[in-house]
Design an enzyme around this catalytic site. Structure first.
Site, PDB file in Angstrom:
ATOM      1  N   SER A 141      30.220  14.779 -47.050  1.00  0.00           N
ATOM      2  CA  SER A 141      28.795  14.444 -46.969  1.00  0.00           C
ATOM      3  C   SER A 141      28.687  12.928 -46.807  1.00  0.00           C
ATOM      4  O   SER A 141      29.656  12.209 -47.077  1.00  0.00           O
ATOM      5  CB  SER A 141      28.137  14.861 -48.288  1.00  0.00           C
ATOM      6  N   TYR A 154      27.530  14.623 -57.699  1.00  0.00           N
ATOM      7  CA  TYR A 154      27.765  15.114 -56.337  1.00  0.00           C
ATOM      8  C   TYR A 154      28.587  14.097 -55.536  1.00  0.00           C
ATOM      9  O   TYR A 154      29.569  14.444 -54.876  1.00  0.00           O
ATOM     10  CB  TYR A 154      26.418  15.372 -55.664  1.00  0.00           C
TER      11      TYR A 154
END
Ligand SMILES: NC(=O)c1ccc[n+]([C@@H]2O[C@H](COP(=O)([O-])OP(=O)(O)OC[C@H]3O[C@@H](n4cnc5c(N)ncnc54)[C@H](OP(=O)(O)O)[C@@H]3O)[C@@H](O)[C@H]2O)c1
Length: 286
Positions: A141, A154
C-alpha cells in the site's frame, strides 16, 4: 479434482471482495487456472457464479496455522504435476487508532494477518513456485511507504511486508522467482467501511482519557477518510499492475498505483521528515 489443469496456475488469498475478487475474476477471464481463497461458503458461491468452472475456491484463514496447513496441503496435492505460477498475497485488514491506546491484541492480529500469514503461506507454497519458476506478488500500500497518524498498525504491517519482500526478492533470485510489491493508494473496496466500523467499535471500548486526549484529532482523521471516498480509484487499476507483474518479461519490483502512489514514492524518497510532518498535519487538519 477432476478439472483439467492449466499450466498457469494462480493462488490468491482474500478473494471474497475488493481487489482480490477483481484479480481472481480477471485472471479467470484471461484463462488462468485460479485458486481463490475465501472464508465463507457465500463468498465461494458468489465467486463461482461470476467465473468460469476453471476457477476453484478454497477456504483459508491466514491468521490460523491449521487453516494454512490444510489449504496448502490441498494445493500441494492438486498442483504437484504443474507447480504454481503465481502467488498473490492479497488478504488484509486495517487496524486504526492512537498507538498510545490501540489494544495490543488488535495490533497482534494486524501483524498476524497482513505480515506473518503471508510469509506462512509463501513458505508452504515455495516448493510449488520453484517447480514452475513462479512469481510472488505482495499487496502492500502507499501506507508501506508513508506512515500517517492513527494508521500506525496498518502502516507497520505494510512497511514490514515491503522489507520482507525486498529480502525475499534477493533470496529467491537464484531460482528466477520474481517478487513484486503492489502499492495502491485509496481504492474503492469494502476495506474502508470494514475499517471504519471496526474502528468505531474500538473507540467505544477505549478509556475516557483516550477520547479526551485524541478524540478531535482522530475524528479529523476519520473525516479525511470519508472525504476521499469520491476520489478513490476502482480495483481495475490494481488488477492491471498485477497482470503486468504476472505476465511481463520484466516484472517491476514495485508498482506505484495512481497519483497517490507516485506522491507517496516522492514523499518517502526525497522529503525530509520535518516537511513530511508539516504536509501531513495540514492535509489531515491536525
Ligand atoms: N482498498 C484500498 O484502498 C487499498 C489500498 C492499498 C492496499 N490495499 C490492500 O489490498 C488488499 C485487499 O484489500 P481490499 O481493499 O480489496 O479489501 P477487502 O475487500 O476488504 O478485501 C480484503 C480481503 O482479505 C480477506 N481477509 C481478511 N482477513 C483474512 C484472514 N484472516 N485470512 C484470509 N483472508 C482474510 C477478506 O476476507 P473476508 O471477506 O472473509 O473478511 C477479504 O477477502 C489488502 O492487503 C489491503 O491492505 C487496499
Amino acid at each position: 479434482m477432476t478439472k483439467s489443469m492449466h499450466s498457469k496456475t494462480i493462488v490468491i488469498t482474500g478473494a471474497s471482495t475488493g481487489i482480490g475478487k477483481a484479480c481472481a475474476l480477471h485472471l479467470d477471464k484471461l484463462g488462468y487456472q485460479v485458486f481463490a481463497g475465501v472464508r465463507t461458503e457465500t463468498d465461494a458461491l458468489s465467486l463461482q457464479d461470476a467465473s468460469s468452472d476453471r476457477l476453484t475456491t478454497f477456504y483459508i484463514d491466514i491468521a490460523k496455522s491449521e487453516s494454512i496447513l490444510s489449504a496448502t496441503n490441498m494445493l500441494k496435492s492438486t498442483l504437484k504435476s504443474v507447480g504454481l505460477y503465481g502467488l498473490i498475497n492479497n488478504a488484509g485488514i486495517v487496524v486504526a487508532g492512537p498507538l498510545e491506546f490501540v489494544p495490543i491484541d488488535s495490533l497482534r492480529s494486524q501483524l498476524e494477518i497482513n505480515v506473518i500469514g503471508h510469509i506462512a503461506v509463501t513458505q508452504a507454497l515455495l516448493p510449488l513456485l520453484r517447480q514452475a519458476q513462479g512469481r510472488i506478488i505482495n499487496m502492500s500500500s502507499v501506507s508501506g511507504r508513508v506512515a500517517t497518524p492513527f494508521l500506525g498498525p496498518y502502516a507497520a504491517s505494510k512497511f514490514a511486508l515491503e522489507a520482507l519482500s525486498d529480502s525475499m526478492r534477493l533470496e529467491l533470485m537464484p531460482w528466477d522467482i520474481n517478487v513484486s510489491v503492489i502499492e495502491p493508494g485509496p481504492i474503492s473496496t469494502p476495506i474502508w467501511t470494514k475499517s471504519i466500523e471496526a474502528t468505531k467499535l474500538m473507540i467505544d471500548k477505549l478509556p475516557q482519557k483516550a477520547k479526551v486526549l485524541y478524540g478531535p484529532a482522530f475524528q479529523a482523521a476519520l473525516l479525511w477518510e470519508n472525504n476521499i471516498e469520491q476520489s478513490m480509484s476502482k480495483p481495475d487499476v490494481v488488477v492491471r499492475a498485477v497482470i503486468h507483474a504476472l505476465m511481463s518479461r520484466r516484472p517491476r519490483t514495485r508498482y506505484r498505483i495512481g497519483v497517490s502512489g507516485f506522491v507517496a514514492d516522492i514523499f518517502a524518497r526525497f522529503l525530509p521528515d520535518i516537511l513530511k510532518d508539516w504536509i501531513i498535519k495540514r492535509q489531515r487538519k491536525l
